[in-house]
Design an enzyme around this catalytic site. Sequence first.
Site, PDB file in Angstrom:
ATOM      1  N   THR A  11       0.813  -1.223   0.000  1.00 33.92           N
ATOM      2  CA  THR A  11       0.000   0.000   0.000  1.00 33.92           C
ATOM      3  C   THR A  11       0.849   1.276   0.000  1.00 33.92           C
ATOM      4  O   THR A  11       0.302   2.373  -0.097  1.00 33.92           O
ATOM      5  CB  THR A  11      -0.912   0.035   1.248  1.00 33.92           C
ATOM      6  OG1 THR A  11      -0.058  -0.179   2.390  1.00 33.92           O
ATOM      7  CG2 THR A  11      -1.981  -1.022   1.204  1.00 33.92           C
ATOM      8  N   VAL A  14       6.199   3.190  -2.611  1.00 34.85           N
ATOM      9  CA  VAL A  14       7.045   2.302  -3.417  1.00 34.85           C
ATOM     10  C   VAL A  14       6.306   1.000  -3.733  1.00 34.85           C
ATOM     11  O   VAL A  14       6.313   0.525  -4.872  1.00 34.85           O
ATOM     12  CB  VAL A  14       8.382   2.008  -2.685  1.00 34.85           C
ATOM     13  CG1 VAL A  14       9.212   0.977  -3.455  1.00 34.85           C
ATOM     14  CG2 VAL A  14       9.187   3.301  -2.518  1.00 34.85           C
ATOM     15  N   ARG A  39      -3.690  -2.552   9.448  1.00 31.98           N
ATOM     16  CA  ARG A  39      -4.557  -1.415   9.087  1.00 31.98           C
ATOM     17  C   ARG A  39      -5.175  -1.558   7.695  1.00 31.98           C
ATOM     18  O   ARG A  39      -6.267  -1.111   7.429  1.00 31.98           O
ATOM     19  CB  ARG A  39      -3.756  -0.097   9.112  1.00 31.98           C
ATOM     20  CG  ARG A  39      -3.248   0.317  10.450  1.00 31.98           C
ATOM     21  CD  ARG A  39      -2.439   1.611  10.346  1.00 31.98           C
ATOM     22  NE  ARG A  39      -1.134   1.429   9.701  1.00 31.98           N
ATOM     23  CZ  ARG A  39      -0.031   1.021  10.315  1.00 31.98           C
ATOM     24  NH1 ARG A  39      -0.070   0.754  11.604  1.00 31.98           N
ATOM     25  NH2 ARG A  39       1.108   0.869   9.672  1.00 31.98           N
ATOM     26  N   SER A  40      -4.426  -2.183   6.778  1.00 27.43           N
ATOM     27  CA  SER A  40      -4.881  -2.254   5.378  1.00 27.43           C
ATOM     28  C   SER A  40      -5.518  -3.591   5.025  1.00 27.43           C
ATOM     29  O   SER A  40      -6.046  -3.746   3.916  1.00 27.43           O
ATOM     30  CB  SER A  40      -3.700  -2.041   4.435  1.00 27.43           C
ATOM     31  OG  SER A  40      -3.010  -0.889   4.769  1.00 27.43           O
ATOM     32  N   ARG A  99      21.710  -3.783   3.799  1.00 28.48           N
ATOM     33  CA  ARG A  99      22.597  -3.346   2.709  1.00 28.48           C
ATOM     34  C   ARG A  99      24.084  -3.519   2.995  1.00 28.48           C
ATOM     35  O   ARG A  99      24.870  -3.769   2.086  1.00 28.48           O
ATOM     36  CB  ARG A  99      22.328  -1.871   2.369  1.00 28.48           C
ATOM     37  CG  ARG A  99      21.017  -1.665   1.655  1.00 28.48           C
ATOM     38  CD  ARG A  99      20.831  -0.198   1.327  1.00 28.48           C
ATOM     39  NE  ARG A  99      19.471   0.060   0.886  1.00 28.48           N
ATOM     40  CZ  ARG A  99      18.822   1.197   1.094  1.00 28.48           C
ATOM     41  NH1 ARG A  99      19.415   2.195   1.736  1.00 28.48           N
ATOM     42  NH2 ARG A  99      17.599   1.348   0.653  1.00 28.48           N
ATOM     43  N   CYS A 128      17.731   5.337  -3.020  1.00 25.89           N
ATOM     44  CA  CYS A 128      17.385   5.968  -4.316  1.00 25.89           C
ATOM     45  C   CYS A 128      18.460   6.926  -4.822  1.00 25.89           C
ATOM     46  O   CYS A 128      18.797   6.920  -6.015  1.00 25.89           O
ATOM     47  CB  CYS A 128      16.046   6.686  -4.207  1.00 25.89           C
ATOM     48  SG  CYS A 128      15.816   7.582  -2.666  1.00 25.89           S
ATOM     49  N   GLY A 159      10.417  10.616  -1.519  1.00 22.93           N
ATOM     50  CA  GLY A 159      11.421   9.692  -0.967  1.00 22.93           C
ATOM     51  C   GLY A 159      11.128   9.327   0.471  1.00 22.93           C
ATOM     52  O   GLY A 159      11.546   8.281   0.961  1.00 22.93           O
ATOM     53  N   LYS A 219      24.929   6.819   3.681  1.00 22.75           N
ATOM     54  CA  LYS A 219      24.548   5.752   2.735  1.00 22.75           C
ATOM     55  C   LYS A 219      25.142   6.022   1.361  1.00 22.75           C
ATOM     56  O   LYS A 219      25.625   5.098   0.695  1.00 22.75           O
ATOM     57  CB  LYS A 219      23.027   5.691   2.584  1.00 22.75           C
ATOM     58  CG  LYS A 219      22.287   5.134   3.770  1.00 22.75           C
ATOM     59  CD  LYS A 219      20.800   5.076   3.401  1.00 22.75           C
ATOM     60  CE  LYS A 219      19.908   5.286   4.563  1.00 22.75           C
ATOM     61  NZ  LYS A 219      18.504   5.414   4.211  1.00 22.75           N
ATOM     62  N   ARG A 245      16.477  18.059   1.219  1.00 25.15           N
ATOM     63  CA  ARG A 245      15.088  17.810   0.788  1.00 25.15           C
ATOM     64  C   ARG A 245      14.530  19.092   0.160  1.00 25.15           C
ATOM     65  O   ARG A 245      14.655  20.169   0.736  1.00 25.15           O
ATOM     66  CB  ARG A 245      14.247  17.413   2.001  1.00 25.15           C
ATOM     67  CG  ARG A 245      12.840  16.960   1.658  1.00 25.15           C
ATOM     68  CD  ARG A 245      12.763  15.565   1.126  1.00 25.15           C
ATOM     69  NE  ARG A 245      13.073  14.575   2.131  1.00 25.15           N
ATOM     70  CZ  ARG A 245      13.282  13.283   1.855  1.00 25.15           C
ATOM     71  NH1 ARG A 245      13.214  12.831   0.610  1.00 25.15           N
ATOM     72  NH2 ARG A 245      13.565  12.428   2.815  1.00 25.15           N
ATOM     73  N   HIS A 252      14.385  12.929  -7.814  1.00 24.63           N
ATOM     74  CA  HIS A 252      15.572  13.484  -7.150  1.00 24.63           C
ATOM     75  C   HIS A 252      16.508  14.092  -8.195  1.00 24.63           C
ATOM     76  O   HIS A 252      16.728  13.503  -9.265  1.00 24.63           O
ATOM     77  CB  HIS A 252      16.353  12.377  -6.429  1.00 24.63           C
ATOM     78  CG  HIS A 252      15.708  11.840  -5.188  1.00 24.63           C
ATOM     79  ND1 HIS A 252      14.577  12.378  -4.618  1.00 24.63           N
ATOM     80  CD2 HIS A 252      16.072  10.804  -4.381  1.00 24.63           C
ATOM     81  CE1 HIS A 252      14.275  11.690  -3.523  1.00 24.63           C
ATOM     82  NE2 HIS A 252      15.164  10.730  -3.364  1.00 24.63           N
TER      83      HIS A 252
HETATM   84  P1  A2P Z   1      -0.012   0.142   5.733  1.00 26.18           P
HETATM   85  O1  A2P Z   1      -0.493   0.982   4.579  1.00 26.18           O
HETATM   86  O2  A2P Z   1      -0.960  -0.948   6.075  1.00 26.18           O
HETATM   87  O3  A2P Z   1       0.437   0.956   6.915  1.00 26.18           O
HETATM   88  P2  A2P Z   1       5.310   4.278   2.824  1.00 26.18           P
HETATM   89  O4  A2P Z   1       6.775   4.012   2.632  1.00 26.18           O
HETATM   90  O5  A2P Z   1       4.667   4.915   1.639  1.00 26.18           O
HETATM   91  O6  A2P Z   1       5.046   5.004   4.105  1.00 26.18           O
HETATM   92  O7  A2P Z   1       4.633   2.815   2.989  1.00 26.18           O
HETATM   93  C1  A2P Z   1       4.971   1.912   4.019  1.00 26.18           C
HETATM   94  C2  A2P Z   1       4.408   0.539   3.710  1.00 26.18           C
HETATM   95  O8  A2P Z   1       4.806  -0.367   4.738  1.00 26.18           O
HETATM   96  C3  A2P Z   1       2.901   0.480   3.669  1.00 26.18           C
HETATM   97  O9  A2P Z   1       2.480  -0.458   2.709  1.00 26.18           O
HETATM   98  C4  A2P Z   1       2.554  -0.011   5.071  1.00 26.18           C
HETATM   99  O10 A2P Z   1       1.302  -0.651   5.182  1.00 26.18           O
HETATM  100  C5  A2P Z   1       3.654  -1.021   5.259  1.00 26.18           C
HETATM  101  N1  A2P Z   1       3.818  -1.381   6.672  1.00 26.18           N
HETATM  102  C6  A2P Z   1       4.020  -0.562   7.716  1.00 26.18           C
HETATM  103  N2  A2P Z   1       4.112  -1.260   8.868  1.00 26.18           N
HETATM  104  C7  A2P Z   1       3.956  -2.559   8.537  1.00 26.18           C
HETATM  105  C8  A2P Z   1       3.934  -3.794   9.274  1.00 26.18           C
HETATM  106  N3  A2P Z   1       4.104  -3.824  10.601  1.00 26.18           N
HETATM  107  N4  A2P Z   1       3.747  -4.944   8.585  1.00 26.18           N
HETATM  108  C9  A2P Z   1       3.569  -4.933   7.257  1.00 26.18           C
HETATM  109  N5  A2P Z   1       3.578  -3.802   6.510  1.00 26.18           N
HETATM  110  C10 A2P Z   1       3.764  -2.634   7.131  1.00 26.18           C
HETATM  111  C1  11C Z   2      14.683   9.714   0.860  1.00 23.57           C
HETATM  112  N1  11C Z   2      16.476   8.304   0.030  1.00 23.57           N
HETATM  113  O1  11C Z   2      14.642  10.312  -0.224  1.00 23.57           O
HETATM  114  C2  11C Z   2      15.430   8.415   1.002  1.00 23.57           C
HETATM  115  C3  11C Z   2      14.421   7.301   0.941  1.00 23.57           C
HETATM  116  O2  11C Z   2      17.500   4.042   2.471  1.00 23.57           O
HETATM  117  O3  11C Z   2      15.975   3.430   1.085  1.00 23.57           O
HETATM  118  C4  11C Z   2      14.999   5.920   0.881  1.00 23.57           C
HETATM  119  C5  11C Z   2      15.725   5.528   2.117  1.00 23.57           C
HETATM  120  C6  11C Z   2      16.444   4.246   1.870  1.00 23.57           C
HETATM  121  O4  11C Z   2      14.128  10.094   1.875  1.00 23.57           O
END
Ligand code: A2P
Ligand code: 11C
Length: 353
Positions: A11, A14, A39-40, A99, A128, A159, A219, A245, A252
Amino acid sequence: REYNVAILGATGAVGNRMIAQLAQSSIPVKTIKLLASKRSAGQTLAFRDQSVVIEEATPSSFDGIDLVFASAGGSVSKQLLPEAVKRGAVCVDNSSAFRMDPTVPLVVPEVNPNDLANHQGIIANPNCSTIQMVVALNPIYRQYGLKRVIVSTYQAAGGAGQSALDELNIQSQAILDGQTPEAHILPVKSAAKHYPLAFNLIPQIDVFDEQDYTYEEWKMTHETKKILLGDPETKALAVSATCVRVPVPIGHGESVYFETKDTNVTPAELKALLASAPGVVLQDDPAQQIYPMPMNAVGQQETYVGRIRADLDQPGGFHAWVVADNLLKGAAWNAIQIGECLVEQDLVHATIN
Ligand code: A2P
Ligand code: 11C
């Protein structure tokens, strides 16, 4: 052979793009599982013409899965990917969790695809800002050698995830409406202070280390060395970064200064080399005002390079401007491209430890 594929963090900014890039890729998908947090769970997302119900990610989610693409943050990866590997899956992880592990290949397919051969179940997708820089620098490094790289980044809000993108939009509207913008996400969600990004620049991405570099800058130094030279600590190439940022949603930009070992190389030779380099699009015609810009890179898989010119004082010193869609080449596309390489090299199989 067809593969049972899971996307962890489906969700997210990325994860969503991983679904779309996978749908267009050459990876033969037998089944698809979309995983996120509790949550999803129960919501649906589309994969090709299929509506897929999102499931809460747990260790048993990976039973029967061959290939995992993960982008749910470092702590989720640390907790769940070893469970996936135990169950026979090969995982491509977009987080920074693994990594620097010497047993984990850190791969950009245009640069070091052969490093995949030694994987032990987890392959790391680089940061990235590192990815787009090494796509541009690798041909120069191979052809002319490199002594030093100094990079300043102009990094998009996307990012930092969907929540940072949403906040940039809300803050921009608030300022246009004459209100004081609220800030809760950037520079780092868990930090003591937050600053608005809209109409601003924030010279902090991630937390600071004891030498006053941010982790994002750290990094770029260590990942670049691991990808190009195979050793994150090597002194054979000097790499330092300043990461900023900027209030751009996606894409980027990087101002990259580099010094070649061969000091006779000309900007024309560098342009000719980059014009035919894999994954690179050269956009460099000052007379026509042609140069890379984030808004033109959005939705594209390539890395755009322009503004190549010789330093005015340093022989072998050059400047370039490098732009890519940080959520595609910088994340989702690079991960799926690694998946394509794993399939091509027949490396999607459980490891014997
Ligand atoms: P969710 O949408 O249910 O919170 P972003 O990098 O755009 O913030 O997205 C983070 C992603 O990681 C989302 O898909 C989020 O799901 C997922 N995520 C966050 N916490 C967990 C968890 N504990 N287990 C699985 N997926 C997670
Ligand atoms: C940013 N580069 O633009 C970061 C996001 O280590 O994968 C990715 C962070 C990572 O905020």
